[in-house]
Enzyme design. Structure first.
Site, mmCIF file in Angstrom:
data_model
loop_
_atom_site.group_PDB
_atom_site.id
_atom_site.type_symbol
_atom_site.label_atom_id
_atom_site.label_comp_id
_atom_site.label_asym_id
_atom_site.label_seq_id
_atom_site.Cartn_x
_atom_site.Cartn_y
_atom_site.Cartn_z
ATOM 1 N N LYS A 173 16.405 7.221 11.658
ATOM 2 C CA LYS A 173 16.887 8.031 10.540
ATOM 3 C C LYS A 173 15.979 7.731 9.355
ATOM 4 O O LYS A 173 16.165 6.749 8.643
ATOM 5 C CB LYS A 173 18.339 7.657 10.211
ATOM 6 C CG LYS A 173 19.173 8.776 9.607
ATOM 7 C CD LYS A 173 18.642 9.337 8.304
ATOM 8 C CE LYS A 173 19.023 8.504 7.105
ATOM 9 N NZ LYS A 173 18.395 9.015 5.846
ATOM 10 N N GLY A 226 15.925 -1.239 3.031
ATOM 11 C CA GLY A 226 16.327 -0.440 1.885
ATOM 12 C C GLY A 226 16.981 -1.308 0.835
ATOM 13 O O GLY A 226 16.699 -2.506 0.732
ATOM 14 N N SER A 227 17.878 -0.705 0.072
ATOM 15 C CA SER A 227 18.473 -1.416 -1.063
ATOM 16 C C SER A 227 19.537 -2.410 -0.598
ATOM 17 O O SER A 227 20.134 -2.262 0.477
ATOM 18 C CB SER A 227 19.079 -0.408 -2.030
ATOM 19 O OG SER A 227 20.056 0.363 -1.360
ATOM 20 N N THR A 228 19.761 -3.420 -1.418
ATOM 21 C CA THR A 228 20.719 -4.468 -1.080
ATOM 22 C C THR A 228 22.128 -3.898 -0.955
ATOM 23 O O THR A 228 22.885 -4.280 -0.058
ATOM 24 C CB THR A 228 20.651 -5.587 -2.147
ATOM 25 O OG1 THR A 228 19.321 -6.147 -2.097
ATOM 26 C CG2 THR A 228 21.652 -6.685 -1.885
ATOM 27 N N VAL A 230 23.128 -0.774 -0.109
ATOM 28 C CA VAL A 230 23.304 -0.017 1.138
ATOM 29 C C VAL A 230 23.245 -0.968 2.334
ATOM 30 O O VAL A 230 23.981 -0.806 3.307
ATOM 31 C CB VAL A 230 22.266 1.126 1.263
ATOM 32 C CG1 VAL A 230 22.363 1.804 2.622
ATOM 33 C CG2 VAL A 230 22.473 2.153 0.154
ATOM 34 N N GLY A 231 22.416 -2.015 2.240
ATOM 35 C CA GLY A 231 22.334 -3.003 3.320
ATOM 36 C C GLY A 231 23.701 -3.606 3.631
ATOM 37 O O GLY A 231 24.075 -3.762 4.798
ATOM 38 N N GLU A 248 16.339 -5.788 5.788
ATOM 39 C CA GLU A 248 15.192 -6.126 4.947
ATOM 40 C C GLU A 248 15.426 -5.414 3.629
ATOM 41 O O GLU A 248 15.317 -4.201 3.537
ATOM 42 C CB GLU A 248 13.905 -5.675 5.650
ATOM 43 C CG GLU A 248 12.707 -6.437 5.184
ATOM 44 C CD GLU A 248 12.029 -5.729 4.041
ATOM 45 O OE1 GLU A 248 12.334 -6.076 2.885
ATOM 46 O OE2 GLU A 248 11.221 -4.836 4.306
ATOM 47 N N CYS A 282 9.218 -3.597 -1.558
ATOM 48 C CA CYS A 282 10.247 -4.645 -1.601
ATOM 49 C C CYS A 282 9.604 -6.000 -1.863
ATOM 50 O O CYS A 282 10.185 -6.844 -2.531
ATOM 51 C CB CYS A 282 11.073 -4.647 -0.339
ATOM 52 S SG CYS A 282 10.090 -4.546 1.139
ATOM 53 N N GLU A 380 15.555 -6.162 -9.618
ATOM 54 C CA GLU A 380 14.462 -5.443 -8.967
ATOM 55 C C GLU A 380 14.307 -4.080 -9.650
ATOM 56 O O GLU A 380 15.240 -3.289 -9.712
ATOM 57 C CB GLU A 380 14.776 -5.236 -7.478
ATOM 58 C CG GLU A 380 13.623 -4.582 -6.741
ATOM 59 C CD GLU A 380 13.923 -4.352 -5.258
ATOM 60 O OE1 GLU A 380 14.990 -3.803 -4.946
ATOM 61 O OE2 GLU A 380 13.068 -4.711 -4.427
HETATM 62 P P1 ADP Z 1 16.859 3.921 -2.183
HETATM 63 O O1 ADP Z 1 18.005 3.694 -3.105
HETATM 64 O O2 ADP Z 1 15.627 3.227 -2.614
HETATM 65 O O3 ADP Z 1 16.648 5.356 -1.804
HETATM 66 P P2 ADP Z 1 18.495 3.300 0.058
HETATM 67 O O4 ADP Z 1 18.895 1.928 0.454
HETATM 68 O O5 ADP Z 1 19.521 4.170 -0.592
HETATM 69 O O6 ADP Z 1 17.224 3.154 -0.834
HETATM 70 O O7 ADP Z 1 17.928 4.115 1.304
HETATM 71 C C1 ADP Z 1 17.329 3.535 2.433
HETATM 72 C C2 ADP Z 1 17.772 4.292 3.672
HETATM 73 O O8 ADP Z 1 19.181 4.134 3.820
HETATM 74 C C3 ADP Z 1 17.538 5.798 3.618
HETATM 75 O O9 ADP Z 1 17.173 6.262 4.909
HETATM 76 C C4 ADP Z 1 18.897 6.339 3.236
HETATM 77 O O10 ADP Z 1 19.103 7.672 3.656
HETATM 78 C C5 ADP Z 1 19.806 5.396 3.978
HETATM 79 N N1 ADP Z 1 21.172 5.319 3.456
HETATM 80 C C6 ADP Z 1 21.595 5.499 2.177
HETATM 81 N N2 ADP Z 1 22.934 5.365 2.091
HETATM 82 C C7 ADP Z 1 23.376 5.087 3.336
HETATM 83 C C8 ADP Z 1 24.675 4.832 3.908
HETATM 84 N N3 ADP Z 1 25.777 4.844 3.186
HETATM 85 N N4 ADP Z 1 24.738 4.559 5.240
HETATM 86 C C9 ADP Z 1 23.626 4.545 5.998
HETATM 87 N N5 ADP Z 1 22.403 4.787 5.524
HETATM 88 C C10 ADP Z 1 22.263 5.058 4.210
#
Ligand code: ADP
Ligand code: MG
Length: 478
Positions: A173, A226-228, A230-231, A248, A282, A380
Site C-alpha cells: 500500500k 511513516g509517522s510515529t 500512524v505507527g 520505522e 526519517c 521532527e
Molecule cells: P505522513 O504523515 O508523512 O504522510 P503517514 O504515517 O501518515 O505519513 O503515512 C505513511 C503511510 O501510512 C501512507 O501509506 C499512509 O497512507 C498510511 N496510513 C496513514 N494513516 C493510516 C492508517 N490509519 N492506517 C494504515 N495506514 C495509514
C-alpha cells in the site's frame, strides 16, 4: 502506464470505489495523473490473491529460483532508470539526481536480497539421545507493506525485496501522495518474471486501504514506515490478529562535532544530512551539536553553505526540491515561523526566481544557539530545517544527543578513537556513524530505531529474519 488501477493477482483492475485520487506534481502544484482508491473489499482481494500465490507457483519455488527472479527484476529496474527517475522526481518532487540514486538503490536491494534468498540457514541443535532437532526459517505468509511518500522506491526495495526473498507474498500500500513508481515497479517486476500474486499493489488512502491491510486477519506480518502516530495505530490494528510488525518511524537525529574533528570533511555531510529530499527523511541529521572550541568557526562555515543552497523544481535538479504537499509546507512553515519569532535564524537558502508559483517551496533554514528544550530541537520537522546547539563536554554531548523521544541514527565527528568507541555505545540509536553520516545508504546495513523511532530492523541480512518465522523440528528416532 495506466495509473488508476490496482494490481491484484497479476491483473490490473479498477478499484471498487468510483472516486480516484488526484496525483500532484509538488514542483508545480499541477495534477499529473490519478490513482485508484482501494476499498477494504479490494484489500481483501489482494490478500486472497497473495494467499493463492503462496499456495501455487510462487510458494512452490526453490529459494534460489526466487532469488534469481529478484535479481532479474533488479536488472530490469536499472534498464528503466531514466523513466523511473523522472516519474519519481515528478511525483515526489525530489531533485532528479536524488531520484536517480533511489532507482539505483532499489536495484541494489533486489540484487542483495536476490543473492541472499538461499542463504538463510537454520541450525541443528544438540539435544538428548535419540533426537535430531533442527530449525527452519519459514515465511510469515502474506506480508503487508505500508510505505510513505518520501522514498517510495528505496522502501519498496528494502521491504518488499526482503519479504519476497524469504518466500512471502506481498501486498503493498503505497502512500496516496506518491504511488506512481510503486505501480511502475510492479509492472516491471511482472514483466521480469515475478509470478502473479507474489506482489499486489493497492493504492489508496491510509485510513481506508492502509487500515484494512494493517488489521487484515489474512496478513501475517505488517511492515510500516511513516509517522510515529500512524505507527502506533498500525501496531494496535495488527495486535488484534497477534501479528508482528516492523515500525520505522520518525527521528530527530544528532550530528555531534567535537573540537578535534576534521571540519572540512564534516561540512558537506552536516549540510546534506539535513537537506536531502528537502529534509523529508526519517534519518535526517536535523540537530548539529558542536563543541564550544569550534562552534563559532563551524557555524560561520555552515552559514555560508546554507546561503549558497538553491531551491527549485525537481527537474532543475538543484540542492533542494519542493515539499510533498501544501499541507506539509504549512506544517514546516509553522516551525520556521517559530524560529524566526524567537530570533534563531542563522542562515537561509534561496528559492530560484523561476520556481513555479504553485510549487510547495520553503527556504532551507539553519537555526543557531537553539536551546535543547526548544520545540525546534525536540520535534521532527520533516523539512529542510536544522538546529545548531553548542556543548562543552562529552557527557553533555551524549545527554543532548539522547535527549529526545526518538532514537533512529546518530553521527559523531572526532579524531579520538577512544571517544568514537565510547559514543558508539552510549548513543541511543539504531545506527551510529563515525566520521560520516548515512554510510551512503548502505543496503547491507541493518536499520531501524529505538524509542519512538520504532522497532524491528529492515535492510541488511537482518531484515530476512524479521520477514520470516522460526520453526523448531524435534524428531525422536530412538
Ligand atoms: P505522513 O504523515 O508523512 O504522510 P503517514 O504515517 O501518515 O505519513 O503515512 C505513511 C503511510 O501510512 C501512507 O501509506 C499512509 O497512507 C498510511 N496510513 C496513514 N494513516 C493510516 C492508517 N490509519 N492506517 C494504515 N495506514 C495509514
Ligand atoms: Mg505526488
Amino acid at each position: 502506464m495506466k495509473s488508476n488501477t490496482l494490481l491484484i493477482g497479476g491483473r490490473w483492475r479498477r478499484a471498487d470505489a468510483a472516486e480516484a485520487i488526484p496525483v500532484e506534481d509538488p514542483s508545480t502544484g499541477e495534477v499529473i495523473a490519478d490513482i485508484a482508491a482501494a476499498t477494504a473489499a479490494d484489500v481483501d482481494g489482494a490478500v486472497e490473491a497473495a494467499r493463492a500465490a503462496l499456495d501455487s507457483d510462487w510458494g512452490a519455488l526453490a529459494a534460489a529460483d526466487r532469488g534469481r527472479i529478484l535479481a532479474n527484476i533488479g536488472q530490469a529496474v536499472l534498464a528503466h532508470i531514466d523513466d523511473l527517475a523522472v516519474l519519481e522526481a515528478r511525483d515526489v518532487g525530489k531533485p532528479l539526481s536524488q531520484a536517480r540514486a533511489d532507482v539505483i538503490a532499489l536495484a541494489r536491494y533486489l540484487e542483495f536480497y536476490g543473492g541472499a534468498a538461499d542463504k538463510v540457514h537454520g541450525e541443528t541443535i544438540p539435544f538428548k539421545a535419540g533426537y535430531t532437532v533442527y530449525t527452519l526459517w519459514e515465511p510469515h505468509g502474506v506480508t503487508g507493506h505500508i510505505i510513505p511518500w518520501n522514498y517510495p522506491m528505496q522502501i519498496i526495495g528494502r521491504s518488499v525485496g526482503a519479504a519476497l526473498a524469504m518466500g512471502n507474498a506481498a501486498v503493498l500500500k503505497p502512500a496516496e501522495q506518491a504511488s506512481l513508481t510503486a505501480l511502475a515497479f510492479a509492472r516491471i517486476a511482472m514483466e521480469a518474471g515475478l509470478p502473479a500474486g507474489a506482489l499486489n499493489v493497492v493504492t489508496g488512502l491510509g485510513s481506508v486501504a492502509g487500515a484494512a491491510l494493517a488489521g487484515h486477519a489474512g496478513v501475517g506480518h505488517v511492515s510500516f514506515t511513516g509517522s510515529t502516530g500512524v505507527g502506533a495505530m498500525i501496531q494496535r490494528a495488527a495486535a488484534a490478529n497477534a501479528v508482528p510488525v516492523t515500525l520505522e518511524l520518525g527521528g530527530k537525529s544528532p550530528q555531534i562535532v567535537f573540537d578535534d574533528a576534521d571540519l572540512e570533511k564534516a561540512q558537506p555531510f552536516l549540510v546534506n544530512a539535513g537537506i536531502q529530499n528537502a529534509g523529508q527523511t526519517c534519518s535526517a541529521g536535523s540537530r548539529i551539536l558542536v563543541q564550544t572550541g569550534v562552534y563559532r568557526q563551524l557555524l560561520s562555515a555552515l552559514k555560508d553553505r546554507y546561503q549558497a543552497l538553491r531551491v527549485g523544481p525537481a527537474m532543475a535538479d538543484l540542492d533542494v526540491g519542493p515539499l510533498i504537499s501544501a499541507r506539509q509546507k504549512a506544517m514546516v512553515e509553522g516551525y520556521l515561523e517559530l524560529g524566526r519569532a524567537d530570533g534563531l535564524v542563522a542562515a537561509e537558502g534561496r528559492i530560484v526566481e523561476d520556481a513555479p508559483a504553485g510549487g510547495h517551496y520553503v527556504r532551507p533554514t539553519l537555526f543557531a544557539d537553539v536551546p535543547a528544550d526548544h520545540r525546534l530541537a525536540q520535534e521532527e520537522i520533516f523539512g529542510p530545517a536544522v538546529v545548531v546547539t553548542p556543548f562543552e563536554t562529552e557527557d553533555e554531548a551524549v545527554a543532548l544527543a539522547n535527549g529526545t523521544e526518538y532514537g533512529l541514527v546518530a553521527g559523531v565527528w572526532t579524531a579520538d578513537g577512544g571517544r568514537q568507541m565510547r559514543l558508539a555505545r552510549r548513543l541511543r540509536a539504531g545506527q551510529v556513524f563515525l566520521n560520516n553520516y548515512g554510510a551512503a545508504g548502505g543496503v547491507e546495513l541493518p536499520f531501524g530505531g529505538v524509542g519512538k523511532s520504532g522497532h524491528g530492523r529492515e535492510k541488511g541480512f537482518e531484515a530476512l529474519y524479521g520477514f520470516s518465522t522460526l520453526k523448531t523440528v524435534a524428531a525422536y528416532h530412538g
